[in-house]
Design a protein around this motif. Structure first.
Motif: not given
Length: 583
Positions: A379-391
């Motif tokens: 893994v090199t990129f990941q969205t995070l749990p509290d990221a906005p849903l649209d992101k």
């Protein structure tokens, strides 16, 4: 939250990861905290077993097996001592050709303690593919499953290695595999010329501690410890060679991103032979003390549902097709999934509507998307749990710690934000190279350490990465560049469509034409003309598929990745097309 690395794994708030910073060029660097750790996997495993001694480490539902960390550590140490007693030494290669079993994981951690390079082998491989990978890396030993679906591993090995019937277990000398000395089989039955997995454990239990301890003291985090073969969709498989440093730190970073603690129980239905299972699944257990839960030996939607509800799993991993299969399963509504909170989806782009269903129907408010590749640990990129849903729906997140990334044009020049190009990554995560293949390594990794991913994407001004396709998947129709993911996203919004894949096939007039394979929702019917009418006026005329095929399933790898090259070959054969020669 503190992992086995103490304060080094103290959680950094997700909002600190890549704070808003308007990009002027498509180049990003991840934060340098927490620092990278220099442990070997064996050292990290021992620390985990000591810290979480009596906590549950592993549940294999289909085997009805449970292990505390102490119980798992006893088996892991016995395996490491046993394999050394059989004559294996650090740097030797040991293949494992099996599905998700507890002993797969015992072998993984045991090899790491002994410095043996574990070679992951796809359970779907047939004899010729197995022969190639074992000889390619010079495997000294092989752990094999017994059978799975139409694959009888014992029969295939006896055909490849007739010498097994005459040799003493552990003393094989085979014409077709000259480096192979030992075949170790899972299960209780015995096979001439093969050791049972239990035999290795018993050998190890009779060995003194000192030799293994001296071996462990000699290992470093930069030693190669794992070879994973990338799918050979464009040629023979290549053995991506990874170090302790590569995959252990990647697991720690992912665990931090997911806010893992010892309260978490992870449903691992992705295959262990793949980096998704063995790194994101197994290795995050030793960095964060999570419990590994294997629903079945391979992905079975109903087994996943049962494991989540009975084991109260808090996290789940999968590729989009896996989540879709579970969501559409008739028993979906009969299971209590309220224990879930987070997870990782990776391996293929996720349609927007599917992500919305996963967050709401699957009870996964903190679901994340990850991006990477086997060659980058992964893994090199990941969205995070509290990221906005649209992101979380529209991107694969921001760059992970200790990783650099850039988007380049065909001349390797960095492009501005919101301009598409090839994604390149660099940092601790990049593999050592392809085993015994210097030419392929040089093609993949630049002299200054940048990995060519072969994926197309773009950064927005805030550094969120948006995947737009594969360099090789791009369709050129009459001079227009067409990206399959754009058409797939649009078609997925049709109320009758459950899944869709778009490919380019040869065309005498336009060079390539667009074909769509469509799987309809249960009970729905549609025609090709109906689908084209849906497209008309909503997407450019040249993006409307000329060929539409309704299917029940797509050709897939064991990990659930769609094999578009198989779809393309099928269409070419069915339509009697000729692939034009190019320079």
């Amino acid at each position: 939250m503190v992992g086995i690395f103490g304060s080094r794994l103290e959680h950094i708030s997700p909002t600190d990861y890549g704070a808003k910073n308007t990009l002027k060029n498509s180049y990003v660097e991840g934060p340098l905290d927490p620092p990278l750790h220099s442990s070997t996997i064996g050292q990290a495993f021992d620390a985990a077993a000591e810290k979480w001694h009596d906590r549950e480490a592993l549940v294999s539902c289909h085997e009805n097996k449970r292990f505390s960390w102490a119980q798992l550590a006893e088996r892991v140490t016995a395996f490491a001592r046993g394999i050394l007693a059989m004559g294996f030494r650090p740097g030797d290669r040991l293949g494992i050709w099996a599905n998700n079993y507890a002993d797969w994981t015992v072998a993984q951690f045991g090899c790491a303690k002994a410095g043996i390079i574990q070679v992951n082998i796809n359970p779907a491989y047939r004899p010729s593919e197995l022969e190639f990978v074992l000889n390619n890396v010079g495997c000294k030993g092989l752990i094999t499953g017994v059978e799975f679906k139409t694959s009888n591993y014992i029969d295939m090995l006896q055909q490849l290695l007739p010498e097994l019937s005459e040799c003493q277990p552990g003393d094989l000398h085979a014409e077709r595999m000259p480096d192979l000395r030992a075949v170790i089989r899972l299960g209780r039955e015995t096979t001439p010329g093969m050791l049972n997995f239990a035999d290795v454990l018993n050998i190890g239990r009779g060995q003194p501690a000192g030799f293994l301890e001296s071996i462990e003291a000699s290992l470093t985090c930069d030693d190669a410890i794992n070879i994973q073969f990338t799918s050979g969709t464009t040629g023979l498989p290549k053995g991506a060679t990874l170090t302790h440093n590569n995959i252990l730190n990647n697991a720690a970073i992912i665990g931090n991103n997911l806010l893992y603690s010892t309260k978490d129980r992870v449903c691992i239905s992705v295959p262990l032979y793949h980096c998704f299972g063995m790194v994101i699944g197994n290795l995050t257990s030793i960095t964060h003390g999570i419990t590994m839960v294997y629903p079945d030996e391979s992905f079975v939607a109903e087994s996943v549902l049962s494991a989540i509800s009975s084991e109260r799993c808090t996290s789940i991993y999968g590729v989009p097709t896996m989540f879709l299969s579970v969501l559409d399963h008739p028993a979906f509504g009969n299971h209590d999934l309220t224990s879930l909170r987070t997870g990782v989806m990776a391996g293929a782009p996720c349609p927007l509507e599917l992500m919305k269903r996963i967050v709401s129907d699957f009870h996964l408010p903190e679901m994340t998307i990850a991006y990477g590749m086997t060659e980058t640990s992964p893994v090199t990129f990941q969205t995070l749990p509290d990221a906005p849903l649209d992101k979380r729906i529209s991107s694969v997140g921001r760059v992970c710690p200790h990783t650099r990334a850039k988007i380049v044009d065909i001349e390797d020049r960095i492009v501005p934000p919101n301009v598409q190009g090839e994604i390149m990554t660099a940092g601790y995560c990049v593999m050592k190279g392809y085993w015994n293949d210097e030419d392929k390594t040089k093609q993949a990794i630049t002299e200054d350490g940048w990995m060519r991913t072969g994926d197309l994407g773009m950064f927005d001004e805030d550094g969120w990465l948006h995947i737009t396709g594969r360099v090789k998947d791009m369709i050129i129709r009459g001079g227009e560049n067409v990206y399959p993911i754009e058409i797939e996203e649009f078609l997925f919004s049709h109320p009758k469509i459950s899944a869709v894949q778009v490919i380019g096939i040869p065309d005498e007039k336009f060079g390539e034409e667009i074909a769509a394979w469509i799987r309809l929702r249960n009970g729905e019917k549609a025609t090709a003309d109906e689908i084209r009418a849906f497209c008309k006026g909503n997407i450019a005329h040249y993006k409307i598929p000329k060929y539409i095929r309704f299917v029940d399933e797509f050709p897939m790898t064991v990990t659930g990745k769609i094999q578009k090259f198989e779809m393309r070959n099928t269409m070419i054969e069915e339509l009697g097309l000729i692939t034009p020669e190019t320079a």
